[in-house]
Design an enzyme around this catalytic site. Sequence first.
Site, PDB file in Angstrom:
ATOM      1  N   HIS A   1      10.289  50.121  60.080  1.00 15.57           N
ATOM      2  CA  HIS A   1      10.820  51.439  59.768  1.00 15.57           C
ATOM      3  C   HIS A   1      11.478  52.001  61.026  1.00 15.57           C
ATOM      4  O   HIS A   1      11.048  53.004  61.568  1.00 15.57           O
ATOM      5  CB  HIS A   1       9.692  52.373  59.293  1.00 15.57           C
TER       6      HIS A   1
HETATM    7  C1  LIG Z   1       7.848  43.361  55.849  1.00 15.58           C
HETATM    8  C2  LIG Z   1       8.600  44.608  55.460  1.00 15.58           C
HETATM    9  C3  LIG Z   1       8.021  45.560  54.609  1.00 15.58           C
HETATM   10  C4  LIG Z   1       8.725  46.724  54.244  1.00 15.58           C
HETATM   11  N1  LIG Z   1       8.135  47.613  53.377  1.00 15.58           N
HETATM   12  C5  LIG Z   1       8.798  48.749  53.048  1.00 15.58           C
HETATM   13  C6  LIG Z   1       8.228  49.674  52.126  1.00 15.58           C
HETATM   14  O1  LIG Z   1       7.141  49.449  51.580  1.00 15.58           O
HETATM   15  N2  LIG Z   1       8.910  50.815  51.853  1.00 15.58           N
HETATM   16  C7  LIG Z   1      10.122  51.097  52.425  1.00 15.58           C
HETATM   17  O2  LIG Z   1      10.677  52.150  52.158  1.00 15.58           O
HETATM   18  N3  LIG Z   1      10.696  50.207  53.270  1.00 15.58           N
HETATM   19  C8  LIG Z   1      10.067  49.042  53.589  1.00 15.58           C
HETATM   20  N4  LIG Z   1      10.663  48.152  54.438  1.00 15.58           N
HETATM   21  C9  LIG Z   1      12.014  48.475  54.947  1.00 15.58           C
HETATM   22  C10 LIG Z   1      13.099  48.108  53.939  1.00 15.58           C
HETATM   23  O3  LIG Z   1      13.061  46.736  53.667  1.00 15.58           O
HETATM   24  C11 LIG Z   1      14.449  48.515  54.498  1.00 15.58           C
HETATM   25  O4  LIG Z   1      14.443  49.936  54.644  1.00 15.58           O
HETATM   26  C12 LIG Z   1      15.634  48.177  53.605  1.00 15.58           C
HETATM   27  O5  LIG Z   1      15.650  46.826  53.245  1.00 15.58           O
HETATM   28  C13 LIG Z   1      16.897  48.566  54.357  1.00 15.58           C
HETATM   29  O6  LIG Z   1      18.071  48.220  53.653  1.00 15.58           O
HETATM   30  P1  LIG Z   1      19.377  47.849  54.475  1.00 15.58           P
HETATM   31  O7  LIG Z   1      20.422  47.528  53.482  1.00 15.58           O
HETATM   32  O8  LIG Z   1      19.627  48.912  55.463  1.00 15.58           O
HETATM   33  O9  LIG Z   1      18.978  46.547  55.322  1.00 15.58           O
HETATM   34  P2  LIG Z   1      18.479  45.116  54.812  1.00 15.58           P
HETATM   35  O10 LIG Z   1      17.958  45.187  53.433  1.00 15.58           O
HETATM   36  O11 LIG Z   1      17.587  44.551  55.849  1.00 15.58           O
HETATM   37  O12 LIG Z   1      19.818  44.245  54.801  1.00 15.58           O
HETATM   38  C14 LIG Z   1      20.598  44.037  55.941  1.00 15.58           C
HETATM   39  C15 LIG Z   1      21.322  42.723  55.814  1.00 15.58           C
HETATM   40  O13 LIG Z   1      22.374  42.655  56.790  1.00 15.58           O
HETATM   41  C16 LIG Z   1      22.443  41.350  57.307  1.00 15.58           C
HETATM   42  N5  LIG Z   1      23.072  41.390  58.639  1.00 15.58           N
HETATM   43  C17 LIG Z   1      22.567  41.931  59.773  1.00 15.58           C
HETATM   44  N6  LIG Z   1      23.429  41.807  60.790  1.00 15.58           N
HETATM   45  C18 LIG Z   1      24.524  41.176  60.305  1.00 15.58           C
HETATM   46  C19 LIG Z   1      25.759  40.769  60.867  1.00 15.58           C
HETATM   47  N7  LIG Z   1      26.044  40.988  62.159  1.00 15.58           N
HETATM   48  N8  LIG Z   1      26.655  40.121  60.068  1.00 15.58           N
HETATM   49  C20 LIG Z   1      26.382  39.892  58.751  1.00 15.58           C
HETATM   50  N9  LIG Z   1      25.231  40.267  58.176  1.00 15.58           N
HETATM   51  C21 LIG Z   1      24.309  40.907  58.931  1.00 15.58           C
HETATM   52  C22 LIG Z   1      21.006  40.877  57.334  1.00 15.58           C
HETATM   53  O14 LIG Z   1      20.924  39.461  57.346  1.00 15.58           O
HETATM   54  C23 LIG Z   1      20.435  41.501  56.066  1.00 15.58           C
HETATM   55  O15 LIG Z   1      20.498  40.620  54.975  1.00 15.58           O
HETATM   56  C24 LIG Z   1      10.007  46.965  54.782  1.00 15.58           C
HETATM   57  C25 LIG Z   1      10.593  46.010  55.623  1.00 15.58           C
HETATM   58  C26 LIG Z   1       9.913  44.839  55.957  1.00 15.58           C
HETATM   59  C27 LIG Z   1      10.563  43.831  56.830  1.00 15.58           C
END
Ligand SMILES: Cc1cc2nc3c(=O)[nH]c(=O)nc-3n(C[C@H](O)[C@H](O)[C@H](O)COP(=O)(O)OP(=O)(O)OC[C@H]3O[C@@H](n4cnc5c(N)ncnc54)[C@H](O)[C@@H]3O)c2cc1C
Lengths: 123, 591
Positions: free
Chosen positions: B518
Amino acid sequence: MTTRKVFFAAALAVIAHAASAQGDPKRGEKVFEECRACHAIEKGSNGVGPSLHGVIGRRAAELDDFRYSPAFKRANITWTRQNLDAFLADPQKLVPANRMPYAGMPEAKDRADVIEYMQRILK
Amino acid sequence: MAQKLKGVDVVLVGLGWTGGILAKELSEAGMKVVALERGAMRSTEKDFAVPMIRDELRYSARNDLMQNPAKDTLTIRNNPSQEALPMRRLGSFLPGEGVGGAGVHWNGHTWRWTDMEFKVRSLYEERYGKAYIPADMTIQDWGITYAELEPYYDRFEYTAGISGKAGNIRGKIQPGGSPFEAPRAREYPLPPLRSSLAGEMFAVAASANGYHPFPRPTANASRAYTNPDGARLGACQYCGFCERFGCEANAKGSPHITVIPIAMRNPNFELRTHAWVTKVLKDSGGKRVTGVTYTSVLNGEEYEQPAQLVILCAYAINNVHLMLLSGLGVPYDAVTQKGVIGKNYCYQTGAGATLFFEGRHFNPFMSTGGLSMVADDYNTNLDFDRGPHGFIGGYSLSGGMTGGRPISFRPLPSGTPQWGKAWKAATAQWYGSAMTISSSGSVMANRYNYYDLDPTYRNAFGQPLMRMTFDYKENEHRMSRHTAQAINEIAKSMNPTSLNPATARTDPWTVVPYQSTHNTGGTIMGVNPRTSAVNKYLQSWDYHNLFVMGASVFPHNSAYNPTGPVGALTYWTAEAIKKRYAKNPGPLVSA
Ligand SMILES: Cc1cc2nc3c(=O)[nH]c(=O)nc-3n(C[C@H](O)[C@H](O)[C@H](O)COP(=O)(O)OP(=O)(O)OC[C@H]3O[C@@H](n4cnc5c(N)ncnc54)[C@H](O)[C@@H]3O)c2cc1C
C-alpha cells in the site's frame, strides 16, 4: 435448535423432496449460474473447467482439449443423472482428489433443477 | 535506434487494475488503445489451477507473481542523512508483474475513503487549529469530494463483486454494517462472507468493549456472481490461499477475469506483453507528451509507440519512477521543498497481538483474503477526539485470520524455543488454537518521506533506480502506542490461555518483513500545480495529454487499503476522458 425449528426443517425437506422428482429447468438455469464462472455451455470452449456441452450421457474426462486431473481420468464413470446428482452433492466423494474448486450443492432441489436444465440444453 | 511504430489514440503503461479498467472503457468509447505490460499473459486456467497454485514456497516465499528485483528494484533509506541501499529481495511490499498486475494476487479488501482523507488539512485545522499540524507534516486536501466519487466507488464495487454489509445507505444507518461509513447509494453487490470463529470471538469482545464491529468488505465472492459487464465470478471456497496467489475458482474480483477479457474482445484494443516501458517522450515545445519507448524483454528490441494520450498505470511506485526517468515535472527537493514529483511518499503502520486459547479450534486454513471483522471506532469515526492523544489520522482494528498456510502461519507463545522438539510440540499444539487481532494505521505525509533518483545504483536497462526515503514520524509513533493499548485491552478481555501482546511500532521502518503493498504518493493530486503533480482528474498539470492512475496520486495514506479509491478514481477519470477530453483535448482544470 428448538423443536419448532426442527419441525419446520423436516417439513421443508419433505416439500423439497417432492419437487425434486421433476426438476424445474427454469429455476435450474438460475442455479447453473454457480457453474458459469468455470464452465461454458458452448462446444469447445473450456474455461477453468471443461465445456459442459453434451455432457449428459458422456463419459467423464472425455474431452481431448481439456487437461483433466489424474483423479478424473481414472474415474471411469458416465454422466447419468444419478452420477451427476451424486457428483454435485459432494464432488470430492464421487471423484476423490479431483480439482474442481466447488464445494458442492447441498440442496436436493437445486440439484434436481440444475440437472433438469442441463438435461435439456447440454445433451 | 528505437523502431517507430504506428501512432495510436491511447497508450496504457501497465495492465493491472487501473490499466484494465481504462482498456475496457476507452476502447469501448471507440479509441484505439494499446496496453504495454512488462510481464507475461496470465489466465486462471493456465496459471492458477490447483494443485499448482497452492505452492506456498513458489508463490509466497519466492514471490513468483511479483516484480523481479534482480531486474528492477528501489534503493531504500530511512532519512536523507543515510546512504540508500538496493532492496535485493522483495520484503515489505510486493509490486505485481504480469497481466492483471497485483490485482490477481491481492486480498480484495475494498474500502471507500471519504472526506476525512480528501479534506484532511482543512478538517484538522478547523477542529484543532493550525498549530496542531506539525510544521514538517506536508498533508494537503485532495481537491475531490466523497460525493463526487460515490457513483464511481459503486461502479468499482459492482465490477469487482464485493461481499460486505452496508453501514449507511443514503444516510440511514444499517444494522450489521459500520455506523461510521459515509452514505452509499445501495448495498454491496454480495452479502458478507461466512464468518469465522476468530472473527466472531473478536466481534463479541469488541462489542462488549464499546466498539462497532462489522464484516470486512472484500472482493472474495460470497456466492457466484455476474457483474454488470457480464463477467462471471465463482463462489469463494475458503481455501486460505488468497493474498499472493491467483484464485483458481475465479472468486476473487480481479482485472484478468473482469475488465481485461472484455477489452481483449474489442478490436480497438491491443495488448503487448513483455513490453517494458523505459521512458515517456515529450515534444520540443514541452507542453505535450508524444508517446513512450519500450523494450521487448524477450528479444531486447526497442520500440517507440507514439500516442495522442499516455496513461501511466504501472503501479504507484513505477509511475513515479517513470516520471522521474522521463524528466516530466519538477522533481521534489526535500531541502527547499520545491518541486512535486516524488513528494509525499507514504506507507502504513500497525500493531498486532496473537491470542492462544487452549481447546478452541479456529481452523485457520479455512479462510479467505477478507475474512475478518473490523472496528473503525478509531478510524473513520470523526467523533473520536484525537486531541488528547496528539495524532492525526486513524487505524482500523480487525480480528481473524486470512489464512493458515503451512510455511507462514506458525503462531507460538513468546518464549517458545525457535527449533527442536519443544518448538515442534508447541507448533502442533497451537497451530489451530491461536487467533490474531491486528490493525492497519494511516501515515501522514512528511517533508522527509519522498522519492528521487538514486545517484549510484542502476537497473537492468542501465537507468537509475528510484530511491525511497521513508520512516515513521512522531505522529505515527503516538498512534501506534494508542493502537497497541486498544488491541491489548480487547485481547485481555477475551481471557486467552496465553497472549503475545501488541507492541507499538516505534523502531525505524525496514524492508523486511512483509507489511502491505500500500505505497502511496509521489505524483500527488491537488488544486495547485505548485504543490501537486496532477489535477482532480489525475491529469498532469504540465502535460495535458498525460494522466497518472493509481495510489501515487494520494497525497497521504489512510488506514484503509488503497484499491477502492484507486478503482473509483480510474472510472472517474475514464469518464472525464470520454466525455470531455476526447471532445476538447486540453487541461480539464485551469491552473
Ligand atoms: C500481496 C498483495 C495484497 C494486496 N491486498 C490488497 C487488498 O486487500 N486491498 C487493496 O485495496 N489493495 C491490495 N493490494 C494492492 C492492490 O493490488 C493495488 O492497489 C492494485 O493492484 C493497484 O492497481 P494498479 O493498476 O495501480 O497496479 P497493478 O495492478 O500492480 O498493475 C501495474 C502493472 O504495471 C506493470 N508495469 C510496471 N512498470 C511497467 C513498465 N515500466 N512497463 C510496462 N509495464 C509496467 C506491472 O507489471 C503491473 O502488471 C495488495 C497488493 C499485494 C501485492
